[in-house]
Design a protein around this motif. Structure first.
Motif, PDB file in Angstrom:
ATOM      1  N   LYS A 242       0.827  -1.211   0.000  1.00  0.00           N
ATOM      2  CA  LYS A 242       0.000   0.000   0.000  1.00  0.00           C
ATOM      3  C   LYS A 242       0.861   1.261   0.000  1.00  0.00           C
ATOM      4  CE  LYS A 242      -3.812  -2.121  -0.251  1.00  0.00           C
ATOM      5  NZ  LYS A 242      -4.577  -2.055  -1.522  1.00  0.00           N
ATOM      6  N   GLU A 243       2.030   1.190   0.629  1.00  0.00           N
ATOM      7  CA  GLU A 243       2.920   2.353   0.625  1.00  0.00           C
ATOM      8  C   GLU A 243       3.367   2.674  -0.797  1.00  0.00           C
ATOM      9  OE1 GLU A 243       6.658   4.564   0.674  1.00  0.00           O
ATOM     10  OE2 GLU A 243       6.469   2.436   0.146  1.00  0.00           O
ATOM     11  N   ALA A 244       3.643   1.634  -1.578  1.00  0.00           N
ATOM     12  CA  ALA A 244       4.038   1.836  -2.975  1.00  0.00           C
ATOM     13  C   ALA A 244       2.880   2.414  -3.795  1.00  0.00           C
ATOM     14  CB  ALA A 244       4.506   0.512  -3.573  1.00  0.00           C
ATOM     15  N   GLU A 245       1.666   1.927  -3.536  1.00  0.00           N
ATOM     16  CA  GLU A 245       0.499   2.440  -4.249  1.00  0.00           C
ATOM     17  C   GLU A 245       0.228   3.896  -3.885  1.00  0.00           C
ATOM     18  OE1 GLU A 245      -3.095   0.100  -4.415  1.00  0.00           O
ATOM     19  OE2 GLU A 245      -1.978  -1.719  -3.954  1.00  0.00           O
ATOM     20  N   ILE A 246       0.342   4.205  -2.593  1.00  0.00           N
ATOM     21  CA  ILE A 246       0.111   5.577  -2.144  1.00  0.00           C
ATOM     22  C   ILE A 246       1.143   6.518  -2.745  1.00  0.00           C
ATOM     23  CG2 ILE A 246       0.212   7.084  -0.100  1.00  0.00           C
ATOM     24  CD1 ILE A 246      -1.076   4.778   1.478  1.00  0.00           C
ATOM     25  N   ARG A 247       2.404   6.078  -2.779  1.00  0.00           N
ATOM     26  CA  ARG A 247       3.467   6.910  -3.344  1.00  0.00           C
ATOM     27  C   ARG A 247       3.195   7.232  -4.809  1.00  0.00           C
ATOM     28  NH1 ARG A 247       7.575   3.648  -3.949  1.00  0.00           N
ATOM     29  NH2 ARG A 247       7.836   3.348  -1.726  1.00  0.00           N
ATOM     30  N   SER A 248       2.703   6.244  -5.538  1.00  0.00           N
ATOM     31  CA  SER A 248       2.434   6.459  -6.963  1.00  0.00           C
ATOM     32  C   SER A 248       1.176   7.283  -7.204  1.00  0.00           C
ATOM     33  CB  SER A 248       2.313   5.110  -7.678  1.00  0.00           C
ATOM     34  OG  SER A 248       1.207   4.377  -7.183  1.00  0.00           O
ATOM     35  N   ASN A 249       0.341   7.447  -6.161  1.00  0.00           N
ATOM     36  CA  ASN A 249      -0.895   8.214  -6.303  1.00  0.00           C
ATOM     37  C   ASN A 249      -0.862   9.541  -5.559  1.00  0.00           C
ATOM     38  OD1 ASN A 249      -3.299   6.554  -7.707  1.00  0.00           O
ATOM     39  ND2 ASN A 249      -1.958   5.121  -6.620  1.00  0.00           N
ATOM     40  N   THR A 250       0.340   9.997  -5.203  1.00  0.00           N
ATOM     41  CA  THR A 250       0.503  11.306  -4.567  1.00  0.00           C
ATOM     42  C   THR A 250       1.469  12.134  -5.406  1.00  0.00           C
ATOM     43  OG1 THR A 250       2.225  10.354  -3.138  1.00  0.00           O
ATOM     44  CG2 THR A 250       0.005  10.532  -2.214  1.00  0.00           C
ATOM     45  N   PRO A 251       1.421  13.450  -5.285  1.00  0.00           N
ATOM     46  CA  PRO A 251       2.330  14.307  -6.052  1.00  0.00           C
ATOM     47  C   PRO A 251       3.795  13.955  -5.803  1.00  0.00           C
ATOM     48  CG  PRO A 251       0.601  15.621  -5.056  1.00  0.00           C
ATOM     49  CD  PRO A 251       0.452  14.240  -4.496  1.00  0.00           C
ATOM     50  N   SER A 252       4.635  14.171  -6.784  1.00  0.00           N
ATOM     51  CA  SER A 252       6.052  13.808  -6.697  1.00  0.00           C
ATOM     52  C   SER A 252       6.808  14.610  -5.639  1.00  0.00           C
ATOM     53  CB  SER A 252       6.724  14.003  -8.057  1.00  0.00           C
ATOM     54  OG  SER A 252       6.576  15.348  -8.495  1.00  0.00           O
ATOM     55  N   LEU A 253       6.257  15.763  -5.237  1.00  0.00           N
ATOM     56  CA  LEU A 253       6.905  16.595  -4.223  1.00  0.00           C
ATOM     57  C   LEU A 253       6.661  16.085  -2.811  1.00  0.00           C
ATOM     58  CD1 LEU A 253       6.175  20.186  -5.622  1.00  0.00           C
ATOM     59  CD2 LEU A 253       8.295  18.862  -5.797  1.00  0.00           C
ATOM     60  N   LEU A 254       5.780  15.098  -2.666  1.00  0.00           N
ATOM     61  CA  LEU A 254       5.462  14.560  -1.344  1.00  0.00           C
ATOM     62  C   LEU A 254       6.151  13.221  -1.129  1.00  0.00           C
ATOM     63  CD1 LEU A 254       1.638  15.375  -1.047  1.00  0.00           C
ATOM     64  CD2 LEU A 254       3.593  16.697  -0.214  1.00  0.00           C
ATOM     65  N   ASN A 255       6.580  13.010   0.089  1.00  0.00           N
ATOM     66  CA  ASN A 255       7.283  11.790   0.472  1.00  0.00           C
ATOM     67  C   ASN A 255       6.373  10.887   1.292  1.00  0.00           C
ATOM     68  OD1 ASN A 255       9.419   9.954   0.935  1.00  0.00           O
ATOM     69  ND2 ASN A 255       9.880  10.940   2.895  1.00  0.00           N
ATOM     70  N   THR A 256       6.526   9.588   1.152  1.00  0.00           N
ATOM     71  CA  THR A 256       5.767   8.631   1.965  1.00  0.00           C
ATOM     72  C   THR A 256       6.733   7.809   2.814  1.00  0.00           C
ATOM     73  OG1 THR A 256       5.801   6.984   0.187  1.00  0.00           O
ATOM     74  CG2 THR A 256       3.894   8.466   0.286  1.00  0.00           C
ATOM     75  N   GLN A 257       6.308   7.489   4.005  1.00  0.00           N
ATOM     76  CA  GLN A 257       7.163   6.721   4.924  1.00  0.00           C
ATOM     77  C   GLN A 257       6.289   5.791   5.759  1.00  0.00           C
ATOM     78  OE1 GLN A 257       9.127   8.914   8.124  1.00  0.00           O
ATOM     79  NE2 GLN A 257      10.999   7.721   7.813  1.00  0.00           N
ATOM     80  N   THR A 258       6.678   4.525   5.845  1.00  0.00           N
ATOM     81  CA  THR A 258       5.919   3.556   6.628  1.00  0.00           C
ATOM     82  C   THR A 258       6.271   3.680   8.105  1.00  0.00           C
ATOM     83  OG1 THR A 258       7.579   1.797   6.466  1.00  0.00           O
ATOM     84  CG2 THR A 258       5.950   1.958   4.687  1.00  0.00           C
ATOM     85  N   ILE A 259       5.410   3.134   8.932  1.00  0.00           N
ATOM     86  CA  ILE A 259       5.647   3.165  10.383  1.00  0.00           C
ATOM     87  C   ILE A 259       6.865   2.324  10.739  1.00  0.00           C
ATOM     88  CG2 ILE A 259       4.138   1.200  10.885  1.00  0.00           C
ATOM     89  CD1 ILE A 259       4.537   4.432  12.976  1.00  0.00           C
ATOM     90  N   GLU A 260       7.156   1.301   9.944  1.00  0.00           N
ATOM     91  CA  GLU A 260       8.337   0.468  10.191  1.00  0.00           C
ATOM     92  C   GLU A 260       9.622   1.248   9.945  1.00  0.00           C
ATOM     93  OE1 GLU A 260       8.037  -3.101   7.913  1.00  0.00           O
ATOM     94  OE2 GLU A 260       6.850  -4.124   9.448  1.00  0.00           O
ATOM     95  N   GLU A 261       9.583   2.165   8.983  1.00  0.00           N
ATOM     96  CA  GLU A 261      10.760   2.990   8.710  1.00  0.00           C
ATOM     97  C   GLU A 261      10.952   4.039   9.807  1.00  0.00           C
ATOM     98  OE1 GLU A 261      10.824   2.913   3.823  1.00  0.00           O
ATOM     99  OE2 GLU A 261       9.576   4.383   4.851  1.00  0.00           O
ATOM    100  N   ARG A 262       9.882   4.590  10.326  1.00  0.00           N
ATOM    101  CA  ARG A 262       9.977   5.618  11.368  1.00  0.00           C
ATOM    102  C   ARG A 262      10.435   5.031  12.692  1.00  0.00           C
ATOM    103  NH1 ARG A 262       4.892   9.401  11.946  1.00  0.00           N
ATOM    104  NH2 ARG A 262       6.405  10.422  13.313  1.00  0.00           N
ATOM    105  N   TYR A 263       9.973   3.816  12.985  1.00  0.00           N
ATOM    106  CA  TYR A 263      10.342   3.150  14.240  1.00  0.00           C
ATOM    107  C   TYR A 263      11.084   1.857  13.913  1.00  0.00           C
ATOM    108  CZ  TYR A 263       7.254   6.406  16.680  1.00  0.00           C
ATOM    109  OH  TYR A 263       6.668   7.544  17.205  1.00  0.00           O
ATOM    110  N   ARG A 264      12.144   1.995  13.150  1.00  0.00           N
ATOM    111  CA  ARG A 264      12.888   0.838  12.649  1.00  0.00           C
ATOM    112  C   ARG A 264      13.429  -0.037  13.782  1.00  0.00           C
ATOM    113  NH1 ARG A 264      14.708   0.053   7.690  1.00  0.00           N
ATOM    114  NH2 ARG A 264      14.374   2.267   7.188  1.00  0.00           N
ATOM    115  N   THR A 265      13.977   0.601  14.816  1.00  0.00           N
ATOM    116  CA  THR A 265      14.568  -0.156  15.929  1.00  0.00           C
ATOM    117  C   THR A 265      13.524  -1.004  16.633  1.00  0.00           C
ATOM    118  OG1 THR A 265      16.201   1.600  16.273  1.00  0.00           O
ATOM    119  CG2 THR A 265      15.890   0.022  18.059  1.00  0.00           C
ATOM    120  N   THR A 266      12.363  -0.425  16.870  1.00  0.00           N
ATOM    121  CA  THR A 266      11.290  -1.134  17.568  1.00  0.00           C
ATOM    122  C   THR A 266      10.816  -2.340  16.761  1.00  0.00           C
ATOM    123  OG1 THR A 266      10.545   0.899  18.632  1.00  0.00           O
ATOM    124  CG2 THR A 266       8.982  -0.922  18.536  1.00  0.00           C
TER     125      THR A 266
END
Length: 412
Positions: A242-266
């Motif tokens: 879904k992160e890949a789908e969301i990225r492809s359906n949002t403007p190129s100037l916007l970044n997407t990040q999963t919760i696993e990437e934000r809390y990688r250590t956890t």
């Protein structure tokens, strides 16, 4: 009915079978499978339960996927605003499996009291915020209602309340920095209407939830601007897809990040439990298999004369092996039955009454040992254990082909 199954059934039902020399060893074999299933069920249920609980806590306060501007900011503070005027907001219709999307912003501040101070991050939320995710962790008070007008009501964590001596209804001052350090900071007075306890230190020690309008005014943003979007999914297992789908359906100037990437250590930490679980399953199956092999060998030795007679009557080695494999199958199923009955029973008791707790809740992010009872892994575990044990028993059953009919009939 084939005669191999008939003979195995007669052996199992005979009184001599139950009072024979092999009876204690057979009971040990059944007990090994029972204990193995109980241990494996507990390992899987607690491992999945802990992963699920920690994941739910992190997601509840952050969403599954974050949509924000590309910038070099690595702090918890929203710097570059995003307009709410987006094709994907307020309904992300172009991607299936999106449960909810909301606009939020964050700003670093310092809570000041007469005797103490504490650094916090104000998470500003608006009218689109879904409070149901936070409701589960609310310990006292109520959730604020933001209707578009500036509100001073906030929800803080139990950690901050205990640290600063706050209670429901108390007011406090918070200082927020401006663009220039030479300027006097913004000063806001907030009122506590609710206290939550997620048990997750990274959230409890840092965040409080308040009205988005405060951050918009301090940052001189428009009412239609937020710091980022939080996206909630229907199914966590589809996070990367879904992160890949969301990225492809949002403007190129916007970044997407999963919760696993934000809390990688956890998330890397909770994945370790999978390795531990696999190790426990492997050990338990090997132990159960070895005990069943021992039981089968004793059964074969005890029935040596019967094997000789069957061979003399023309039975093939494979037919005789099937007799003992049918017998072993019965023992395995008996062990699986009792193992599931005891294991699922213990898990259900823990799930309902929460008797067992962690000695150090801060280390595991939860106070009670969580369990997840799922029909899928229970079925797979039973099928896997059954097949593994049965395959291991094929090897010792080969000894039947080495038995001579003449010597077997004379065997005492």
């Amino acid at each position: 009915m084939n005669y191999e199954f008939f003979i195995a059934k007669r052996i199992i039902g005979s009184k001599s079978y139950k009072s024979s020399v092999s009876a204690p060893i057979i009971k040990i074999g059944i007990a090994a499978i029972t204990i193995g299933i109980v241990v494996m069920l507990i390992a899987i249920a607690t491992g999945l339960g802990l992963q699920k609980k920690v994941r739910e806590k992190v997601v509840a306060f952050n969403g599954h996927i974050t949509i924000s501007n590309y910038d070099s900011n690595v702090s918890n503070e929203s710097i570059v605003p995003i307009s709410l005027d987006q094709d994907f907001y307020p309904n992300f219709n172009s991607v299936e499996g999106i449960k909810h999307i909301q606009g939020v912003a964050t700003k670093f501040g310092i809570i000041r009291t007469e005797t103490d101070f504490e650094g916090i991050v104000l998470k500003g939320v608006g009218t689109d915020y879904n409070w149901s995710y936070v409701q589960e962790f609310l310990e006292s008070g109520s959730l604020p209602v933001y209707e578009g007008n500036l509100s001073n009501d906030v929800v803080i964590s139990k950690y901050l309340a205990n640290r600063l001596g706050f209670n429901i209804g108390d007011t406090f001052q918070t200082l927020f920095g401006k663009e220039s350090v030479e300027q006097l900071p913004f000063q806001r007075t907030f009122k506590i209407v609710g206290i939550f306890n997620s048990g997750f230190n990274d959230i409890d020690k840092n965040f409080m939830i308040g009205d988005l309008s405060h951050i918009q005014r301090m940052n001189k943003w428009e009412k239609s601007q937020v710091g980022n979007f939080e996206v909630y999914l229907d199914d966590f297992t589809q996070l990367l897809e879904k992160e890949a789908e969301i990225r492809s359906n949002t403007p190129s100037l916007l970044n997407t990040q999963t919760i696993e990437e934000r809390y990688r250590t956890t998330f890397e930490w909770i994945k370790i439990f999978d390795n531990n679980t696999y190790g426990i399953i492997a050990i338990m199956i090997i132990v159960a298999g070895i005990n069943m092999i021992t039981a089968l060998l004793v059964l074969i030795l005890e029935r040596t004369q019967m094997i000789g007679i069957l061979k003399a009557l023309g039975s093939s080695n494979w037919s005789i092996r099937k007799v003992f494999l049918y017998n072993a199958t019965y023992l395995i199923c008996l062990g699986l039955f009792w193992g599931n009955l005891i294991g699922i029973g213990l898990l259900f008791i823990q799930q309902q009454f929460e008797l067992l707790k962690f000695p150090d809740p801060e280390q595991y992010y939860v106070s009670v040992i969580p369990v997840h009872i799922g029909l899928d892994y229970i079925i797979l575990l039973n099928i896997g254990t059954f097949i593994a044990c049965l395959l291991m028993l094929l090897i010792p059953s080969v000894i039947i082909s080495k038995i001579s009919p003449v010597k077997a009939i004379r065997f005492e």
